[in-house]
Design a protein around this motif. Structure first.
Motif, PDB file in Angstrom:
ATOM      1  N   ILE A  25       0.832  -1.201   0.000  1.00 18.09           N
ATOM      2  CA  ILE A  25       0.000   0.000   0.000  1.00 18.09           C
ATOM      3  C   ILE A  25       0.867   1.252   0.000  1.00 18.09           C
ATOM      4  CG2 ILE A  25      -0.165   0.158   2.532  1.00 18.09           C
ATOM      5  CD1 ILE A  25      -3.131   0.941   2.137  1.00 18.09           C
ATOM      6  N   ASP A  26       0.369   2.285  -0.645  1.00 21.02           N
ATOM      7  CA  ASP A  26       1.014   3.594  -0.623  1.00 21.02           C
ATOM      8  C   ASP A  26       0.958   4.135   0.802  1.00 21.02           C
ATOM      9  OD1 ASP A  26       1.175   6.606  -0.800  1.00 21.02           O
ATOM     10  OD2 ASP A  26       1.364   6.163  -2.931  1.00 21.02           O
ATOM     11  N   THR A  27       2.045   4.710   1.263  1.00 19.32           N
ATOM     12  CA  THR A  27       2.096   5.197   2.650  1.00 19.32           C
ATOM     13  C   THR A  27       1.007   6.227   2.934  1.00 19.32           C
ATOM     14  OG1 THR A  27       3.741   6.875   2.015  1.00 19.32           O
ATOM     15  CG2 THR A  27       4.559   4.781   2.879  1.00 19.32           C
ATOM     16  N   ARG A  28       0.562   6.948   1.922  1.00 23.34           N
ATOM     17  CA  ARG A  28      -0.461   7.985   2.132  1.00 23.34           C
ATOM     18  C   ARG A  28      -1.847   7.399   2.319  1.00 23.34           C
ATOM     19  NH1 ARG A  28       0.843  11.059  -3.325  1.00 23.34           N
ATOM     20  NH2 ARG A  28       0.833   8.850  -3.909  1.00 23.34           N
ATOM     21  N   LEU A  29      -2.029   6.123   1.960  1.00 23.02           N
ATOM     22  CA  LEU A  29      -3.363   5.526   1.986  1.00 23.02           C
ATOM     23  C   LEU A  29      -3.602   4.632   3.197  1.00 23.02           C
ATOM     24  CD1 LEU A  29      -3.734   4.543  -1.773  1.00 23.02           C
ATOM     25  CD2 LEU A  29      -4.514   6.629  -0.623  1.00 23.02           C
ATOM     26  N   GLU A  30      -2.582   4.450   4.029  1.00 23.77           N
ATOM     27  CA  GLU A  30      -2.764   3.588   5.195  1.00 23.77           C
ATOM     28  C   GLU A  30      -3.788   4.218   6.145  1.00 23.77           C
ATOM     29  OE1 GLU A  30      -1.866   0.283   7.817  1.00 23.77           O
ATOM     30  OE2 GLU A  30      -2.579   0.818   5.851  1.00 23.77           O
ATOM     31  N   ALA A  31      -4.563   3.365   6.841  1.00 15.67           N
ATOM     32  CA  ALA A  31      -5.668   3.826   7.690  1.00 15.67           C
ATOM     33  C   ALA A  31      -5.189   4.796   8.759  1.00 15.67           C
ATOM     34  CB  ALA A  31      -6.350   2.626   8.341  1.00 15.67           C
ATOM     35  N   LYS A  32      -5.989   5.831   9.006  1.00 18.29           N
ATOM     36  CA  LYS A  32      -5.710   6.774  10.080  1.00 18.29           C
ATOM     37  C   LYS A  32      -6.104   6.134  11.409  1.00 18.29           C
ATOM     38  CE  LYS A  32      -4.366   9.723   7.032  1.00 18.29           C
ATOM     39  NZ  LYS A  32      -2.903   9.921   6.850  1.00 18.29           N
ATOM     40  N   LEU A  33      -6.043   6.906  12.487  1.00 18.61           N
ATOM     41  CA  LEU A  33      -6.382   6.385  13.806  1.00 18.61           C
ATOM     42  C   LEU A  33      -7.758   5.735  13.758  1.00 18.61           C
ATOM     43  CD1 LEU A  33      -5.264   6.327  16.765  1.00 18.61           C
ATOM     44  CD2 LEU A  33      -6.780   8.268  17.188  1.00 18.61           C
ATOM     45  N   GLU A  85      10.398   1.082  -4.489  1.00 17.82           N
ATOM     46  CA  GLU A  85      10.510   1.975  -5.655  1.00 17.82           C
ATOM     47  C   GLU A  85       9.151   2.402  -6.203  1.00 17.82           C
ATOM     48  OE1 GLU A  85      10.552  -2.296  -6.936  1.00 17.82           O
ATOM     49  OE2 GLU A  85      11.618  -1.059  -5.450  1.00 17.82           O
ATOM     50  N   LYS A  86       8.089   1.686  -5.859  1.00 17.95           N
ATOM     51  CA  LYS A  86       6.739   2.060  -6.279  1.00 17.95           C
ATOM     52  C   LYS A  86       6.022   2.921  -5.247  1.00 17.95           C
ATOM     53  CE  LYS A  86       6.029  -2.068  -9.148  1.00 17.95           C
ATOM     54  NZ  LYS A  86       5.166  -3.261  -9.369  1.00 17.95           N
ATOM     55  N   GLY A  87       6.700   3.229  -4.150  1.00 13.78           N
ATOM     56  CA  GLY A  87       6.083   4.036  -3.103  1.00 13.78           C
ATOM     57  C   GLY A  87       5.234   3.219  -2.147  1.00 13.78           C
ATOM     58  N   HIS A  88       5.424   1.887  -2.132  1.00 11.34           N
ATOM     59  CA  HIS A  88       4.599   1.009  -1.318  1.00 11.34           C
ATOM     60  C   HIS A  88       5.357   0.474  -0.107  1.00 11.34           C
ATOM     61  CE1 HIS A  88       2.059  -0.058  -5.132  1.00 11.34           C
ATOM     62  NE2 HIS A  88       1.770   1.135  -4.633  1.00 11.34           N
ATOM     63  N   VAL A  89       4.609   0.262   0.978  1.00 11.95           N
ATOM     64  CA  VAL A  89       5.102  -0.523   2.099  1.00 11.95           C
ATOM     65  C   VAL A  89       4.337  -1.848   2.077  1.00 11.95           C
ATOM     66  CG1 VAL A  89       5.815   1.425   3.513  1.00 11.95           C
ATOM     67  CG2 VAL A  89       3.446   0.603   3.662  1.00 11.95           C
ATOM     68  N   HIS A  90       4.777  -2.799   2.894  1.00 11.33           N
ATOM     69  CA  HIS A  90       4.218  -4.152   2.807  1.00 11.33           C
ATOM     70  C   HIS A  90       3.987  -4.696   4.209  1.00 11.33           C
ATOM     71  CE1 HIS A  90       4.980  -8.609   1.393  1.00 11.33           C
ATOM     72  NE2 HIS A  90       3.697  -8.376   1.641  1.00 11.33           N
ATOM     73  N   TYR A  91       2.771  -5.195   4.463  1.00  7.19           N
ATOM     74  CA  TYR A  91       2.500  -5.845   5.738  1.00  7.19           C
ATOM     75  C   TYR A  91       1.563  -7.030   5.530  1.00  7.19           C
ATOM     76  CZ  TYR A  91      -1.966  -3.264   5.720  1.00  7.19           C
ATOM     77  OH  TYR A  91      -3.200  -2.760   5.386  1.00  7.19           O
TER      78      TYR A  91
END
Length: 283
Positions: A25-33, A85-91
């Protein structure tokens, strides 16, 4: 303006016992609180940042495995610089209702024998090296299994999650909504500004209190002064950088908001029981 805690609905699980996801997921799209009525087991495959769980803000890094209790407010805030490189993190994440655990214990004596008498945690916790390795293996294995295979893997996971002894508590629940929002504001402000000096007047103004009222409020709810809280966050971030980056000690000193290297080394050594250089060698 205060952020609102989002009551987050997990995807439909009518035909499933639990929810599993392998997410890029793009770091900007991860769920807020947010919060939800389920246990959340969360494995950071790639990425680093800061996690808020209940009343606690702590940095996290790749490989971290955390268990969040049902209804606890939490937020994973990834650093954009840790993305691929795609701006994604992974969990990888598994979410399951508490009723799932109780039903399994009632149906399967083998599981009941392992879990009877144990106390379910009410605080968020991060697992140590041994348990994290087992959990990461199970969650990675799940990604290649069908639904029945994942269920079998859950039977292996549950005893690990609730009987492990190598864990650290990383967040207590907060019961009052107003205090949750305030603490979220405070933590968000520290995350955004810890590299620079943070004055009591600035943070008090940020949450709409005068300096004296803020100091009393923060000490009452956190059991430490705001200055101690900021220092602890800076040192925890320094530990992550010492472990996972090639930056020198002097570079890390300034990256985490200290203005003087000898002072940084003294504070670090006093709080962590060893110098930054020794900490890096040990970890």
């Amino acid at each position: 303006m205060e952020d609102v805690v989002i009551p987050y609905e997990l995807p439909e699980t009518e035909n499933h016992s639990f929810f599993f996801i392998d997410q890029y997921i793009d770091t900007r799209l991860e769920a807020k609180l947010h919060r939800h009525d389920a246990w959340e087991l969360y494995y950071v495959v790639q990425g680093r940042g800061a996690r808020m769980a209940g009343d606690t803000l702590l940095p996290f890094t790749e490989g971290n495995v955390t268990l969040i209790p049902p209804s606890m407010h939490h937020h994973w805030n990834y650093s954009p610089s840790s993305a691929d490189e795609k701006g994604h993190v992974h969990y990888r994440m598994v979410a399951f209702k508490h009723s799932f655990v109780l039903n399994c214990m009632e149906t399967f004596p083998e599981l009941r024998n392992r879990l009877t008498g144990m106390t379910f945690p009410t605080e968020a916790l991060t697992f140590g090296t041994a348990s994290s390795r087992l959990i990461r293996h199970s969650l990675t294995k799940m990604d290649g299994l069908d639904e029945l295979g994942r269920l079998c893997e859950m039977f292996r996971l549950l005893p690990i999650l609730f009987t492990a002894s190598d864990y650290t508590f990383v967040g207590k629940p907060m019961r009052i909504e107003r205090d949750v929002r305030r603490m979220q504001q405070i933590c968000a402000y520290v995350m955004a500004h810890y590299i620079h000096p943070i004055s009591l007047d600035d943070i008090a103004t940020e949450i709409g209190m005068n300096r004296s009222a803020f100091c009393s409020y923060f000490k009452r709810h956190k059991g430490m002064t705001f200055s101690q809280f900021v220092t602890r966050y800076r040192l925890d971030t320094a530990c992550n950088l010492l472990t996972h980056s090639q930056n020198s000690v002097s570079e890390i000193c300034y990256l985490v908001g200290f203005q003087d290297v000898p002072h940084f080394v003294r504070v670090f050594t006093k709080e962590k029981g060893m110098s930054p250089g020794r900490y890096r060698k040990k970890h």
